[in-house]
Design an enzyme around this catalytic site. Structure first.
Site, PDB file in Angstrom:
ATOM      1  N   THR A 151       0.792  -1.116   0.085  1.00 12.93           N
ATOM      2  CA  THR A 151      -0.090   0.129  -0.021  1.00 12.93           C
ATOM      3  C   THR A 151       0.952   1.404  -0.032  1.00 12.93           C
ATOM      4  O   THR A 151       1.683   1.364   0.482  1.00 12.93           O
ATOM      5  CB  THR A 151      -0.853  -0.039   1.303  1.00 12.93           C
ATOM      6  OG1 THR A 151      -1.685  -0.931   1.338  1.00 12.93           O
ATOM      7  CG2 THR A 151      -1.375   1.460   1.396  1.00 12.93           C
ATOM      8  N   ASP A 182      -7.076  -2.165   6.291  1.00  7.48           N
ATOM      9  CA  ASP A 182      -6.903  -0.921   7.042  1.00  7.48           C
ATOM     10  C   ASP A 182      -6.678   0.317   6.512  1.00  7.48           C
ATOM     11  O   ASP A 182      -7.066   1.513   7.042  1.00  7.48           O
ATOM     12  CB  ASP A 182      -5.366  -1.153   7.991  1.00  7.48           C
ATOM     13  CG  ASP A 182      -4.380  -1.322   6.774  1.00  7.48           C
ATOM     14  OD1 ASP A 182      -4.342  -2.092   6.036  1.00  7.48           O
ATOM     15  OD2 ASP A 182      -3.603  -0.396   6.931  1.00  7.48           O
TER      16      ASP A 182
END
Ligand code: SD4
Length: 320
Positions: A151, A182
């Protein structure tokens, strides 16, 4: 005020290089974050963010992104959005909403459509090949496809002391349709408070969320810790707790920046890379070693490492 920017992974370096120029001229941290993340989203060879991102188990690209303004604590986020080129810009736009600032799936898509964001098929031929290869190597053999992480998460502080954090990802490769990680979750994938600093995560979302780890790092910085100390403490504690309670911890890699432009990182994996630029530092890529005795060490990426990275992301995908 000293301006600075830190981001997860080598893939962020082109984006923060451009955005850093704007910060050096007094630009706003939020513009810098959006510009830098868009650069990553638009580049097809970064395979876990934006265009070219890795698909879910149905071979569909579902993207998560978030934007947080550290001055106002405004947050905008999207989860599982399909077919829009820049989730970070949609997240930023949502951050100006008083209500309904975190949208998922079809709701996020109709909002983006109404607001005139660019539609794009985000599934590239290369991502399809990655999918086929992974499928053959794992699912067909009864193995779990869930490993690796990538990410992009970043934090910036500008000359006026304003801070912003942003994230963007295609999430866990081969994730179930509708799974949200998340990255768009406040406190887990990111957190930012200009009175203190910000943090952002990459790794296994399911485990990062168990520690609300980005918030925890900002909380530790608020208590007076240097970002490096705060990252090391939060990562070690969560890693150890997960190992103790669950037998193992997934990948946890964090970057943090305080409002003085000081930064820190921590990881429980070998080889986590990150990118930094600031008033006193040219755009630089670093590579970490795994935490040992609660301390993360890192060094500047060598020319060989940087070249090998470029070769790797462009190399043909082969499988039988
Ligand atoms: C998630 N933290 O969705 C992200 C995964 C990641 O590929 O870092 N990327 O759990």
């Amino acid at each position: 005020m000293k301006w600075a920017m830190i981001a997860t992974w080598r893939m962020a370096v082109e984006g923060i290089t451009e955005a850093g120029k704007d910060l050096s001229e007094g630009g706003f941290a939020g513009d810098a974050i959006e510009k830098a993340i868009k650069t990553v989203e638009d580049f097809p060879f970064y395979k876990s963010v934006g265009y070219g991102g890795l698909p879910n188990e149905n071979c569909e690209v579902e993207l998560d992104a978030a934007y947080m303004d550290g001055d106002t604590l405004s947050i905008g986020a999207v989860g599982g959005i399909r077919d829009f080129s820049n989730p970070i810009s949609i997240a930023r736009k949502l951050s100006y909403e008083r209500f309904n600032c975190f949208l998922v799936g079809a709701g996020a898509e109709s909002y983006a459509h109404k607001e005139g964001f660019e539609r794009k098929n985000m599934l590239t031929d290369r991502a399809k090949l990655h999918y086929k290869k992974k499928y053959k190597e794992t699912v067909e053999k009864g193995l779990s496809p869930y490993n690796g992480h990538d990410t992009v998460g970043m934090i910036a502080v500008d000359k006026n002391g304003k801070m912003v954090a942003g994230t963007s990802t295609s999430g866990l490769f081969m994730k179930r349709r509708g799974r949200v990680g998340d990255s768009p979750i406040s406190g887990s994938g990111f957190y930012c408070d200009s009175e203190v600093g910000g943090a952002s995560a990459t790794g296994l979302g399911e485990d990062l969320m168990k520690g609300c780890i980005s918030y925890e790092i900002v909380r530790l910085m608020k208590e007076g810790m240097h970002p490096q100390e705060a990252c090391d403490k939060a990562v070690q504690e969560l890693n150890d707790k997960l190992a103790r309670k669950r037998g193992k911890a997934g990948d946890l890699s964090l970057v943090a920046l305080n409002n003085k432009g000081e930064w820190g990182v921590a990881t429980n994996i070998e080889g986590f890379s990150f990118s930094v630029v600031s008033e006193t530092e040219e755009p630089t890529v670093y590579v970490c070693k795994k935490q040992e005795n609660g301390k993360t060490s890192y060094e500047k990426a060598s020319e060989e490492w940087l070249q090998a990275y470029l070769n790797r992301i462009h190399e043909p995908i082969t499988f039988d």
